[in-house]
Design a protein around this motif. Structure first.
Motif, PDB file in Angstrom:
ATOM      1  N   GLN A  88      47.564  32.003  43.641  1.00 55.94           N
ATOM      2  CA  GLN A  88      47.103  32.666  44.858  1.00 55.94           C
ATOM      3  C   GLN A  88      45.628  32.372  45.065  1.00 55.94           C
ATOM      4  OE1 GLN A  88      45.755  36.955  45.003  1.00 55.94           O
ATOM      5  NE2 GLN A  88      47.834  37.222  45.793  1.00 55.94           N
ATOM      6  N   LYS A  89      45.260  31.977  46.284  1.00 54.30           N
ATOM      7  CA  LYS A  89      43.838  31.794  46.572  1.00 54.30           C
ATOM      8  C   LYS A  89      43.547  32.144  48.023  1.00 54.30           C
ATOM      9  CE  LYS A  89      44.214  26.757  47.278  1.00 54.30           C
ATOM     10  NZ  LYS A  89      43.669  25.436  46.887  1.00 54.30           N
TER      11      LYS A  89
ATOM     12  N   PRO B 178      42.494  40.130  45.877  1.00 56.25           N
ATOM     13  CA  PRO B 178      43.616  39.453  45.218  1.00 56.25           C
ATOM     14  C   PRO B 178      44.019  40.207  43.954  1.00 56.25           C
ATOM     15  CG  PRO B 178      41.567  38.275  44.806  1.00 56.25           C
ATOM     16  CD  PRO B 178      41.225  39.417  45.722  1.00 56.25           C
TER      17      PRO B 178
ATOM     18  N   LEU C 109      46.851  40.507  40.522  1.00 56.03           N
ATOM     19  CA  LEU C 109      47.932  40.056  39.654  1.00 56.03           C
ATOM     20  C   LEU C 109      48.381  41.231  38.797  1.00 56.03           C
ATOM     21  CD1 LEU C 109      46.708  36.595  38.281  1.00 56.03           C
ATOM     22  CD2 LEU C 109      48.451  36.991  40.017  1.00 56.03           C
TER      23      LEU C 109
ATOM     24  N   CYS D 170      49.747  32.087  35.755  1.00 59.40           N
ATOM     25  CA  CYS D 170      49.361  32.797  36.975  1.00 59.40           C
ATOM     26  C   CYS D 170      47.859  32.699  37.179  1.00 59.40           C
ATOM     27  CB  CYS D 170      49.756  34.271  36.912  1.00 59.40           C
ATOM     28  SG  CYS D 170      51.534  34.570  36.778  1.00 59.40           S
TER      29      CYS D 170
ATOM     30  N   HIS E 281      44.623  33.666  40.314  1.00 59.87           N
ATOM     31  CA  HIS E 281      44.242  34.106  41.644  1.00 59.87           C
ATOM     32  C   HIS E 281      42.732  33.929  41.792  1.00 59.87           C
ATOM     33  CE1 HIS E 281      42.369  38.047  40.573  1.00 59.87           C
ATOM     34  NE2 HIS E 281      43.204  37.977  39.548  1.00 59.87           N
TER      35      HIS E 281
END
Length: 438
Positions: A342-343, A359, A361, A370, A372
């Motif tokens: 994710q970014k 963001p 997690l 994972c 981010h």
């Protein structure tokens, strides 16, 4: 009477109109009770911490719009992907427009939600899928469920490829001084099937509009879904878009969100995994200015092993605009071998522009990959100087850098004509006029 009271008091009349004895009566009634108990979300709720609906809710919205306001195709042609042939589901002020639409029942169903909810031949499908993945707790989703009656119904049986993209278009006109519309979309893609969908909400006047939309997407085994959301409305339009995605084994679902216009836009995008070796992709580009507000709220719930998710959101904010990115990746204990990335990358072009990023997690499995990340910054002055030293004017240099910043998401568009359309809209938003009227 405020909007909540107007909606609650209007519910009985609505049910009489759509048939109070419908099988959906209990679903609608329970949904209304949840909305009545919770009301509209406020900034006191963590998920709405940076987004307020107060100013919008002061409008005296019409809950039941009048009959269709006649529109000719030439008036709205520029909003369609007219360079290629597509199926079209067109709604004007929430009412289906048959003369602007192109539906089909030939091998696949591209038709109306109102038909699916009322015709016996669709009963088994509705019982199995309608309101099954949508939240029963979120108040605005409940409000939509309570008044669900019209929207797009797309059912692609197994081993079918939709032979052309499907455009879902919601137009609002000047029929009402302020309009509330609540479209409900149900999209079912069978095993080994593929569909491309383009969704757009567009006001044709300067009157306030509030759209509270809910879409449920079911991707069965090895299904492929490409869903493109184009949000380039005028400054009196407000959109709350709730999308819920259910994925089975080895399916691939891509949701691309392009947020360029509107007063306030809130995108709630929720992915739920129910099989192994599937992929979820969430991409977004936001380019806004003035006092516009765009809020992306995403959830990817990894509940099964060997799955992947990718989130890539780019934001460019100028003037007094505000952006929000609240992205959550939940990896449950059973979801070993998960890859989740994710970014959120953002550029502020003004000292008064704001981005609020969170963001997240939440990982309960121990064998995962994972990550981010979030960046907030300004344009690279060294790159700007280099380009200007090579004879590129400052305005064009600035636009080129911002376009390059967005390019990774643009390249993910799989429909060439749509990619060209989005590219030109972005170029116009960045101040490079390519002579494209949109």
């Amino acid at each position: 009477m405020d909007l909540k009271e107007k909606l609650v008091s209007s519910f009985m009349a609505f049910e009489e109109r759509v048939d109070v004895h419908s099988d959906l009566h209990d679903i609608r009634t329970n949904a209304l009770k949840n909305f009545e108990n919770k009301g509209f979300p406020t900034k006191k709720e963590e998920a709405w911490k940076y987004t307020s609906l107060n100013a919008i809710l002061k409008n005296d919205f019409t809950v039941f719009p009048k009959q269709e306001n006649a529109i000719e195709f030439n008036q709205v042609k520029k909003y369609f992907l007219h360079e290629i042939d597509t199926y079209k589901l067109v709604f004007i002020d929430g009412v289906f427009s048959s003369h602007l639409s192109s539906t089909t029942h030939d091998g696949i169903d591209v038709c109306l939600m109102s038909s699916a909810l009322t015709k016996p031949k669709y009963k088994m499908v509705i019982d199995k899928y309608f309101n099954q993945i949508a939240s029963k707790d979120e108040s605005l989703t409940s409000l939509n469920t309570a008044f669900a009656s019209e929207g797009a119904f797309i059912n692609i049986p197994q081993k079918k490829v939709a032979d052309k993209p499907i455009e879902i278009m919601y137009f609002s006109t000047a029929n009402e001084s302020a309009l509330l519309v609540q479209p409900r979309n149900l999209i079912i893609v069978g095993e080994n099937s593929h569909v491309q969908i383009i969704e757009r909400h567009q006001s044709l006047n300067e009157n306030p509009v509030l759209t509270n939309s809910v879409t449920e997407i079911f991707a069965q085994k090895r299904a492929i879904v490409d869903h493109y959301k184009i949000q380039n409305d005028n400054l009196e339009a407000n959109l709350i878009d709730n999308t819920y995605v259910s994925q089975q084994q080895e399916s691939h679902v891509y949701v691309h969100t392009f947020s360029f216009g509107g007063n306030l836009t809130r995108n709630n995008l929720n992915f739920y995994h129910f099989g192994e070796r599937l992929t979820s992709t969430l991409n977004g580009i936001t380019i806004i200015g003035e006092k516009q507000h765009v809020d992306h709220y995403t959830l990817v719930n990894h509940a099964t092993p060997n799955c992947e998710s990718f989130q890539d959101y780019k934001g460019i904010f100028s003037d007094r605009s505000t952006g929000v990115f609240n992205g959550k990746v939940l990896v449950e204990k059973e979801a070993q071998k998960t890859n989740a990335f994710q970014k959120s990358n953002n550029i502020l072009l003004s000292d008064k522009a704001t981005i609020n990023a969170k963001p997240q997690l939440e990982i309960f499995a121990d064998d995962v990959k994972c990550s981010h990340g979030c960046t907030v910054g300004q344009l690279d002055e060294t790159a700007m100087f280099y380009m200007q030293s090579r004879g590129i004017p400052k305005k064009e240099a600035k636009a080129l850098l911002m376009y390059a910043f967005s390019n990774a998401v643009i390249e993910s568009i799989k429909i060439p004509e749509l990619k060209q359309r989005i590219t030109k809209i972005i170029a116009m938003k960045l101040g490079v006029n390519l002579g494209f009227d949109l």
